[in-house]
Design an enzyme around this catalytic site. Structure first.
Site, PDB file in Angstrom:
ATOM      1  N   ARG A 150       0.815  -1.235   0.000  1.00 60.07           N
ATOM      2  CA  ARG A 150       0.000   0.000   0.000  1.00 60.07           C
ATOM      3  C   ARG A 150       0.840   1.272   0.000  1.00 60.07           C
ATOM      4  O   ARG A 150       0.376   2.331   0.426  1.00 60.07           O
ATOM      5  CB  ARG A 150      -0.961   0.027   1.189  1.00 60.07           C
ATOM      6  N   LYS A 172       2.156  11.419 -11.429  1.00 58.30           N
ATOM      7  CA  LYS A 172       1.344  10.435 -12.153  1.00 58.30           C
ATOM      8  C   LYS A 172       2.192   9.189 -12.356  1.00 58.30           C
ATOM      9  O   LYS A 172       3.294   9.270 -12.924  1.00 58.30           O
ATOM     10  CB  LYS A 172       0.947  10.974 -13.523  1.00 58.30           C
ATOM     11  N   GLU A 214       8.693  18.205 -26.312  1.00 55.42           N
ATOM     12  CA  GLU A 214       7.906  18.454 -25.086  1.00 55.42           C
ATOM     13  C   GLU A 214       8.361  19.758 -24.411  1.00 55.42           C
ATOM     14  O   GLU A 214       7.562  20.462 -23.806  1.00 55.42           O
ATOM     15  CB  GLU A 214       8.023  17.290 -24.099  1.00 55.42           C
ATOM     16  N   LYS A 256       5.996  22.979 -14.760  1.00 55.30           N
ATOM     17  CA  LYS A 256       5.150  21.836 -14.400  1.00 55.30           C
ATOM     18  C   LYS A 256       4.826  21.867 -12.910  1.00 55.30           C
ATOM     19  O   LYS A 256       3.705  21.587 -12.501  1.00 55.30           O
ATOM     20  CB  LYS A 256       5.813  20.510 -14.772  1.00 55.30           C
ATOM     21  N   GLU A 266      -5.338  16.988 -12.138  1.00 56.02           N
ATOM     22  CA  GLU A 266      -5.728  17.309 -13.502  1.00 56.02           C
ATOM     23  C   GLU A 266      -7.237  17.456 -13.694  1.00 56.02           C
ATOM     24  O   GLU A 266      -7.857  16.754 -14.492  1.00 56.02           O
ATOM     25  CB  GLU A 266      -5.179  16.247 -14.473  1.00 56.02           C
ATOM     26  N   ARG A 270      -4.091  21.826 -15.095  1.00 54.67           N
ATOM     27  CA  ARG A 270      -3.062  20.880 -15.559  1.00 54.67           C
ATOM     28  C   ARG A 270      -3.328  20.419 -16.994  1.00 54.67           C
ATOM     29  O   ARG A 270      -2.424  19.979 -17.693  1.00 54.67           O
ATOM     30  CB  ARG A 270      -2.982  19.686 -14.597  1.00 54.67           C
ATOM     31  N   ASN A 274      -1.635  19.263 -21.840  1.00 54.23           N
ATOM     32  CA  ASN A 274      -2.020  18.335 -22.899  1.00 54.23           C
ATOM     33  C   ASN A 274      -1.953  18.987 -24.273  1.00 54.23           C
ATOM     34  O   ASN A 274      -2.383  18.396 -25.265  1.00 54.23           O
ATOM     35  CB  ASN A 274      -3.440  17.801 -22.662  1.00 54.23           C
ATOM     36  N   HIS A 277      -1.411  16.993 -27.371  1.00 53.43           N
ATOM     37  CA  HIS A 277      -1.571  15.583 -27.021  1.00 53.43           C
ATOM     38  C   HIS A 277      -2.847  14.947 -27.557  1.00 53.43           C
ATOM     39  O   HIS A 277      -2.933  13.728 -27.650  1.00 53.43           O
ATOM     40  CB  HIS A 277      -1.483  15.404 -25.504  1.00 53.43           C
ATOM     41  N   HIS A 281      -1.854  11.735 -29.341  1.00 55.92           N
ATOM     42  CA  HIS A 281      -2.228  10.382 -28.893  1.00 55.92           C
ATOM     43  C   HIS A 281      -2.932   9.605 -29.997  1.00 55.92           C
ATOM     44  O   HIS A 281      -2.738   8.397 -30.136  1.00 55.92           O
ATOM     45  CB  HIS A 281      -3.129  10.464 -27.657  1.00 55.92           C
ATOM     46  N   HIS A 294       6.617   9.368 -28.708  1.00 55.37           N
ATOM     47  CA  HIS A 294       5.583  10.217 -28.119  1.00 55.37           C
ATOM     48  C   HIS A 294       5.810  11.702 -28.445  1.00 55.37           C
ATOM     49  O   HIS A 294       4.896  12.394 -28.896  1.00 55.37           O
ATOM     50  CB  HIS A 294       5.539   9.972 -26.611  1.00 55.37           C
TER      51      HIS A 294
HETATM   52  N1  NAD Z   1       3.924  10.440 -15.449  1.00 55.75           N
HETATM   53  C1  NAD Z   1       3.807  11.430 -16.295  1.00 55.75           C
HETATM   54  O1  NAD Z   1       3.358  12.526 -15.949  1.00 55.75           O
HETATM   55  C2  NAD Z   1       4.262  11.215 -17.700  1.00 55.75           C
HETATM   56  C3  NAD Z   1       4.438  12.317 -18.536  1.00 55.75           C
HETATM   57  C4  NAD Z   1       4.919  12.090 -19.823  1.00 55.75           C
HETATM   58  C5  NAD Z   1       5.203  10.786 -20.249  1.00 55.75           C
HETATM   59  N2  NAD Z   1       5.000   9.747 -19.396  1.00 55.75           N
HETATM   60  C6  NAD Z   1       5.297   8.361 -19.817  1.00 55.75           C
HETATM   61  O2  NAD Z   1       6.670   8.275 -20.143  1.00 55.75           O
HETATM   62  C7  NAD Z   1       6.854   7.196 -21.052  1.00 55.75           C
HETATM   63  C8  NAD Z   1       7.831   7.615 -22.121  1.00 55.75           C
HETATM   64  O3  NAD Z   1       9.045   7.940 -21.503  1.00 55.75           O
HETATM   65  P1  NAD Z   1      10.421   8.019 -22.325  1.00 55.75           P
HETATM   66  O4  NAD Z   1      10.215   8.810 -23.545  1.00 55.75           O
HETATM   67  O5  NAD Z   1      11.452   8.429 -21.362  1.00 55.75           O
HETATM   68  O6  NAD Z   1      10.610   6.526 -22.862  1.00 55.75           O
HETATM   69  P2  NAD Z   1      11.359   5.246 -22.280  1.00 55.75           P
HETATM   70  O7  NAD Z   1      11.329   5.184 -20.823  1.00 55.75           O
HETATM   71  O8  NAD Z   1      10.825   4.087 -23.035  1.00 55.75           O
HETATM   72  O9  NAD Z   1      12.876   5.487 -22.735  1.00 55.75           O
HETATM   73  C9  NAD Z   1      13.168   5.607 -24.099  1.00 55.75           C
HETATM   74  C10 NAD Z   1      14.393   4.769 -24.464  1.00 55.75           C
HETATM   75  O10 NAD Z   1      15.566   5.420 -23.994  1.00 55.75           O
HETATM   76  C11 NAD Z   1      16.398   4.491 -23.304  1.00 55.75           C
HETATM   77  N3  NAD Z   1      17.140   5.269 -22.322  1.00 55.75           N
HETATM   78  C12 NAD Z   1      16.665   5.880 -21.217  1.00 55.75           C
HETATM   79  N4  NAD Z   1      17.625   6.641 -20.654  1.00 55.75           N
HETATM   80  C13 NAD Z   1      18.739   6.484 -21.402  1.00 55.75           C
HETATM   81  C14 NAD Z   1      20.044   7.025 -21.344  1.00 55.75           C
HETATM   82  N5  NAD Z   1      20.400   7.928 -20.433  1.00 55.75           N
HETATM   83  N6  NAD Z   1      20.938   6.625 -22.284  1.00 55.75           N
HETATM   84  C15 NAD Z   1      20.581   5.748 -23.256  1.00 55.75           C
HETATM   85  N7  NAD Z   1      19.338   5.240 -23.389  1.00 55.75           N
HETATM   86  C16 NAD Z   1      18.438   5.605 -22.459  1.00 55.75           C
HETATM   87  C17 NAD Z   1      15.459   3.471 -22.754  1.00 55.75           C
HETATM   88  O11 NAD Z   1      16.121   2.255 -22.528  1.00 55.75           O
HETATM   89  C18 NAD Z   1      14.418   3.370 -23.867  1.00 55.75           C
HETATM   90  O12 NAD Z   1      14.843   2.477 -24.849  1.00 55.75           O
HETATM   91  C19 NAD Z   1       5.481   6.856 -21.582  1.00 55.75           C
HETATM   92  O13 NAD Z   1       5.103   5.601 -21.058  1.00 55.75           O
HETATM   93  C20 NAD Z   1       4.574   7.945 -21.054  1.00 55.75           C
HETATM   94  O14 NAD Z   1       3.275   7.491 -20.771  1.00 55.75           O
HETATM   95  C21 NAD Z   1       4.548   9.939 -18.149  1.00 55.75           C
HETATM   96 ZN    ZN Z   2       3.647  14.155 -23.413  1.00 54.21          ZN
END
Ligand code: NAD
Ligand code: ZN
Length: 392
Positions: A150, A172, A214, A256, A266, A270, A274, A277, A281, A294
């Site tokens: 939990r 999130k 972004e 942010k 949100e 917030r 988007n 987005h 999406h 993304h």
């Molecule tokens: N929680 C939130 O508010 C929020 C906001 C935006 C996005 N997200 C989420 O984030 C995710 C996308 O994140 P992302 O774009 O970081 O993708 P990801 O975590 O898949 O990383 C992208 C790639 O980069 C590689 N990588 C990471 N750090 C590295 C480094 N320093 N050197 C070499 N390779 C590296 C990873 O292994 C992966 O292959 C989505 O699932 C999305 O839903 C969440």
């Molecule tokens: Zn985004």
């Protein structure tokens, strides 16, 4: 579910001071004065520390945030391969749990492997889970921390630009289901976020660029100065010069943070984040998350929102051209001209941004200024998508 259990973590957090530099270390990357942003989320207030070389100083940063002796680090084979040794050197007591990342691994099955690692390592409610990776590891590890027993302690050490400017801030956390992205999750704030722009050196070029879209999103949606700073510093930023990245990442975290403080869950303000987005999406889903990263999908989404705003007379054509120019400067986007504009409307109807049958759309009203509207018509959307090159 919000926040973390009260107790040692929370109490010592309130006593924390800024991390002290360690004069014993002679790392040229190390910046002895991390920039510090306080995220005053209603459920918990916590610091974000930003400095090149910060992963060398993890121990002091995390200890001062109340992270105790029992800690675990969730990372991916890629990130751990590049930076595991540095992380382990800085924080040898953190037991590594290495799981695959990438969107298709953000699943209950992989989250379950994190629970197994915690259980086998004897984690209890006083333990802290540190996520060390991109947004997938941050979201999935954060979700595991929010739900294991939990809720245990959580700290993020994001390693992609997208995670440093967005995913790691705001609480999130979640995983995907076969039926859609992020369908299971929680609002669960960490006790600290440690950002080292130096780790971006190993990020694939396309992933880095996706993060910069972004960054532009923040600029266009709510911070003109940030937009101008990014446009003026495009050269050093794309060379990943930590001196150029640090103030930009910090500015994004500040934007942010302010928005999360005003609207943690949100329900209002917030939603401005988007921007880009809604269409983004849809394009990601239409290409089965395989063609567009993304950030790239968001870049298209921003262009579509600009087209709608210009057609409505809400955005000056000159501003749209400036925004499109900044996006184009980052390099070509993967093509989408084989996609059907009408099919995108279908995908948008399934989006979480549909509230009571109405699609919430963020439209720019200038650079650094945007508004949320609920009256974008299908005709407007189709016209904007065709402007992007999509077919019937
Ligand atoms: N929680 C939130 O508010 C929020 C906001 C935006 C996005 N997200 C989420 O984030 C995710 C996308 O994140 P992302 O774009 O970081 O993708 P990801 O975590 O898949 O990383 C992208 C790639 O980069 C590689 N990588 C990471 N750090 C590295 C480094 N320093 N050197 C070499 N390779 C590296 C990873 O292994 C992966 O292959 C989505 O699932 C999305 O839903 C969440
Ligand atoms: Zn985004």
């Amino acid at each position: 579910m919000t926040g973390q259990p009260a107790g040692a973590n929370l109490l010592s957090y309130h006593r924390q001071k800024a991390p002290r530099p360690n004069p014993q270390r002679h790392d040229p990357m190390a910046n002895t004065h991390p920039l510090r942003i306080e995220i005053a989320a209603p459920s918990r207030s916590y610091p974000v520390l930003v400095a090149a070389g910060m992963i060398q100083d993890l121990e002091s940063a995390l200890k001062e945030a109340g992270v105790g002796a029992s800690c675990f680090v969730v990372s991916s084979p890629t990130v751990w391969g590049f930076w595991g040794e540095a992380f382990h050197g800085a924080l040898p007591e953190a037991a590594p749990i290495v799981v695959p990342d990438g969107e298709r691994h953000k699943t209950p099955a992989v989250a379950s492997r994190i629970y197994d690692g915690l259980l086998k390592g004897g984690a209890d409610r006083s333990s802290t889970l540190i996520t060390f990776g991109g947004g997938v590891i941050g979201d999935m590890g954060g979700f595991a921390a929010a739900t294991y027993m939990r809720g245990i302690g959580l700290a993020h050490v994001p390693t992609t630009l997208l995670a440093q400017v967005d995913a790691a801030i705001g609480g999130k956390v979640g995983i995907n289901l076969p039926g859609g992205k992020n369908l299971v999750g929680a609002f669960y704030q960490p006790s600290i976020v440690v950002i080292d722009p130096g780790v971006l050196a190993t990020l694939p070029r396309r992933e880095f660029r996706a993060g910069l879209y972004e960054v532009l999103k923040y600029g266009v949606a709510c911070d003109r100065d940030l937009f101008d700073e990014v446009c003026a510093g495009m050269g050093p930023l794309t060379r990943r010069d930590p001196a150029a990245l640090t103030p930009v990442i910090t500015a994004c975290c500040r934007v942010k943070g302010a928005i999360v403080a005003a609207d943690e869950r949100e329900t209002g303000a917030r939603r401005v984040l988007n921007f880009g987005h809604t269409v983004g999406h849809a394009l990601e889903a239409a290409t089965r998350y395989r063609r567009l990263l993304h950030g790239e999908a968001v870049a298209y989404g921003m262009l579509a929102a600009c087209a709608i705003a210009v057609a409505r007379g809400a955005l000056a054509a000159a501003d749209r051209n400036t925004i499109a120019g900044a996006i184009a400067q980052l390099g070509p986007l993967p093509p989408v001209n084989d996609l059907s504009a009408a099919a995108q409307l279908e995908f948008m109807q399934h989006d979480k941004k549909v509230h009571e049958g109405r699609l919430h759309f963020v439209l720019p009203a200038g650079i650094g200024n945007s508004e949320i509207v609920t009256d974008v018509s299908e005709v407007e959307l189709l016209r904007a998508l065709r402007e992007l090159g999509l077919g019937e």
